[in-house]
Design an enzyme around this catalytic site. Structure first.
Site, PDB file in Angstrom:
ATOM      1  CG  HIS A 148      -2.197  -0.614   1.077  1.00 49.00           C
ATOM      2  ND1 HIS A 148      -3.005  -1.182   1.969  1.00 49.00           N
ATOM      3  CD2 HIS A 148      -2.911  -0.223   0.113  1.00 49.00           C
ATOM      4  CE1 HIS A 148      -4.139  -1.298   1.483  1.00 49.00           C
ATOM      5  NE2 HIS A 148      -4.289  -0.772   0.359  1.00 49.00           N
ATOM      6  CD  GLU A 173      -3.006 -12.925 -15.381  1.00 51.88           C
ATOM      7  OE1 GLU A 173      -1.854 -11.897 -15.190  1.00 51.88           O
ATOM      8  OE2 GLU A 173      -3.937 -13.075 -15.062  1.00 51.88           O
ATOM      9  CG  ASP A 189       0.679 -13.101 -12.948  1.00 53.34           C
ATOM     10  OD1 ASP A 189       1.628 -13.165 -11.888  1.00 53.34           O
ATOM     11  OD2 ASP A 189      -0.314 -12.423 -12.771  1.00 53.34           O
ATOM     12  CB  CYS A 243      -2.549  -4.594 -19.226  1.00 53.03           C
ATOM     13  SG  CYS A 243      -2.775  -6.185 -18.687  1.00 53.03           S
TER      14      CYS A 243
HETATM   15  C1  PEP Z   1       0.210  -8.835 -15.322  1.00 52.51           C
HETATM   16  O1  PEP Z   1       0.417 -10.194 -14.720  1.00 52.51           O
HETATM   17  O2  PEP Z   1       1.195  -8.780 -16.075  1.00 52.51           O
HETATM   18  C2  PEP Z   1      -0.715  -7.971 -14.842  1.00 52.51           C
HETATM   19  C3  PEP Z   1      -0.852  -7.021 -15.671  1.00 52.51           C
HETATM   20  O3  PEP Z   1      -1.583  -8.033 -13.886  1.00 52.51           O
HETATM   21  P1  PEP Z   1      -0.912  -8.162 -12.219  1.00 52.51           P
HETATM   22  O4  PEP Z   1       0.290  -7.391 -12.359  1.00 52.51           O
HETATM   23  O5  PEP Z   1      -2.011  -7.260 -11.745  1.00 52.51           O
HETATM   24  O6  PEP Z   1      -0.638  -9.373 -11.801  1.00 52.51           O
HETATM   25 MG    MG Z   2      -1.264 -10.895 -13.343  1.00 50.07          MG
END
Ligand code: PEP
Ligand code: MG
Length: 582
Positions: free
Chosen positions: A191, A436, A460, A507
């Site tokens: 956080h 992922e 991931d 992303c």
């Molecule tokens: C990822 O795994 O790349 C992703 C965008 O999700 P998070 O980072 O929230 O696991």
């Molecule tokens: Mg992820």
């Protein structure tokens, strides 16, 4: 003598100033007991007054951050107020005063100490420890009237050095006086780091034992982009960093000035650059930075900040706020992705966290399907929010077709129910999946008929392809999105999605890393989703490049067999084509 310490960069920017060293949260009061039974009522009174004072302080902090348009950070304080009014906590303190004749301060310290020790045994509750210590600190200050460090009213500009910082300390920091902060422990997903980024406070965490060794007032330079702290810099280092700092601000201002221009390559290819958010208030930053929508709204914090399971209205309030703020731009809302590094506390669901290997356990969509009531409330809220703009729903951690089919059945039945109830929603809301998990990535052709779009989560995907924990600093050097295996899988996913006319975006952190932008563009990626402050730079890179050159970079990299070669090749391309020194 100048000393450089390497830590984990969590919030960009440079801070130069004297160190303001916070005392360790762990520093303990000596045991103290009441000499006389008659003193007990007075001691109970001291405790109760302290609770009132602490509550008033937290309320004040909450309204302050809310007036800074950080309502979501305010919810952290709401959680503090709830913890502070927890009757079992009060009873424990009172029991110690009344039965054991402890002084109010010692009773508070023992009660909170026990509470924290209990949480340490449950890794999934670790994020709560900061909050508990923050409340303890506040109560002790109220009881003892002692001067505790007040990070919201400092007399001069400083760089804060601490063993650890709580989210509320970070949120309450006087932004005018606090130039940045460095801590001994912590990680990028805590956080505290999130609040630092939301407030654009340069920050480095995981510096070891710096708070024990540094002398208050020592001059330091904190580089939040590279993750280093320089103690007692030489004159020439200082000069260099003054320039880095001013260039950083100048560069940021220049990028921001052109952030609203569309990302179109020199040869006319339109690319969409969207933002990743965790809190609704970040939609303002997304818009300011010129995003073409929100490509990833991580909803975990609705659960983390809520005491217990959030209800449909709590979800709906957050989502509808974001969708309305985005004024018709697409908003991609990810369903709950809790588990593993994204810990939180759901009462009655502790079972989840006793898993030995949570990264591979009952997390994200697996957890949601196992807890349909929790999931249904979220899906209903997402569907309802779709009445206000272009909403997409994305499912995290999918590993099989069956999971997608189950979720789709839930979505359809929820939509039918909403129709029966006369509640508006968008019947054309798209539902997609995060790519992922390797099982999905390497059979992505088999998901093209059941997923309306793909969003590649390289954080991931890299973790699972390379079998390396993304949050473990000891293996951070092996966590490499430039590994040829990751690149080969990316190429396959993007090409297969395109061949099957399924829109695809990326992303993970890789999308916002200037090193990879050209490469991803060359692979065929046309939608990037990155953290809001990275949007202007990614757009600029795209505007400065031609698609032909980007495709050549992607071709050149395809034949390389080591992450190091890939990185060198991408570095050279960024330098030659864009003039970037990475
Ligand atoms: C990822 O795994 O790349 C992703 C965008 O999700 P998070 O980072 O929230 O696991
Ligand atoms: Mg992820």
């Amino acid at each position: 003598m100048e000393t450089i310490i390497k830590g984990i960069p969590v919030s960009q920017g440079v801070a130069i100033g004297p160190a303001y060293v916070l005392g360790s949260v762990e520093s303990k009061l000596p045991p103290s007991y009441l000499s006389d039974e008659e003193m007990i009522p007075g001691e109970v009174e001291r405790f109760q007054q302290a609770v009132g004072t602490a509550q008033a302080e937290i309320e004040e902090l909450k309204s302050r951050v809310q007036s800074e348009a950080m309502q979501d950070v305010g919810s952290i304080f709401e959680a503090h107020i709830l913890i502070l009014s927890d009757p079992s906590l009060h009873n424990e303190v009172l029991r110690r005063i009344q039965r054991n004749r402890m002084t109010a301060e010692y009773a508070v310290q023992c009660t909170f100490g026990e509470y924290v020790r209990g949480l340490k045994g449950k890794p999934f509750l670790n994020p709560r420890i900061n909050d508990i210590q923050d409340i303890e600190r506040r109560l002790l200050k109220a009881i003892l009237g002692r001067h505790y460090e007040e990070l919201h009213s400092l007399a001069r500009e400083v760089v804060v050095i601490a063993h650890d910082l709580t989210p509320s300390q970070t949120a309450g920091m006087d932004r005018e006086r606090i130039l940045g902060f460095a801590t001994d422990i912590g990680g990028t997903t805590g956080h505290t780091a999130i609040v630092a980024r939301a407030r654009e406070l340069p920050a480095v965490v995981g510096l070891g034992s710096v708070s024990d060794t540094i002398q208050p007032g020592t001059e330091v330079i904190l580089d939040g982009s590279r993750g280093i702290l320089i103690i007692q810099p030489t004159e020439s280092t200082r000069e260099t960093y003054e320039k880095v700092r001013s260039d950083f601000h100048k560069f940021g201002a220049e990028l921001l000035a052109e952030a609203s221009q569309p990302a179109v390559t020199l040869d006319g290819c339109r690319v969409h650059v969207q933002g990743n958010i965790e809190f609704p208030h970040e939609s303002e930053s997304v818009l300011k930075n010129g995003a073409d929508g929100i490509g990833l709204y991580r909803t975990e914090f609705i659960y983390i900040d809520n005491q217990g399971v959030p209800d449909e209205e709590t979800h709906f309030a957050a989502y509808s706020r974001v969708v309305k703020a985005l004024g018709g731009r697409p908003v991609t809302i990810r369903t709950l992705d809790l588990g593993s590094d994204k810990a939180f506390q759901l009462q009655d669901h502790d079972r989840l966290y006793l898993e030995k290997n949570p990264g591979l356990g009952l997390r994200a969509v697996r957890y949601c399907l196992a807890n349909p009531d929790i999931f249904r409330a979220q899906i209903r809220a997402i569907c309802r929010a779709s009445a206000f703009g272009e909403v997409k729903m994305i499912i995290p951690m999918v590993s099989s077709r069956e999971e997608v089919q189950k979720v789709m059945r839930m979505v359809r039945s929820i939509q039918e129910r909403l129709a029966d109830e006369g509640i508006p929603y968008d019947p054309h809301m798209k539902v997609g999946i995060m790519v992922e998990v390797p099982s999905v990535a390497i059979t992505i052709d088999q998901f093209c008929d059941i997923s309306e779009y793909f969003s590649i989560g390289t954080n991931d995907l890299t973790q699972y392809l390379l079998a390396v924990d993304r949050t473990n600093e000891q293996v951070a050097h092996i966590f490499r999105p430039d590994h040829p295996s990751v690149l080969r899988v990316l190429k396959y996913v993007i090409e297969t999605a395109k061949a099957n006319h399924v829109p695809v975006s990326l992303c993970g952190e890789m999308a916002g890393d200037p090193l990879f932008v050209l490469y991803l563009l060359g692979l065929g990626l046309r939608t990037f989703s990155v953290s809001p402050p990275q949007i202007p730079e990614v757009k600029k890179i795209i505007r400065s490049a031609s698609l032909t050159a980007a495709e050549k970079v992607a071709d050149d990299v395809a034949s390389l067999s080591s992450a190091r070669d890939v990185r060198n090749c991408l570095r050279a391309a960024a330098q030659d084509l864009l003039g970037l020194k990475i």
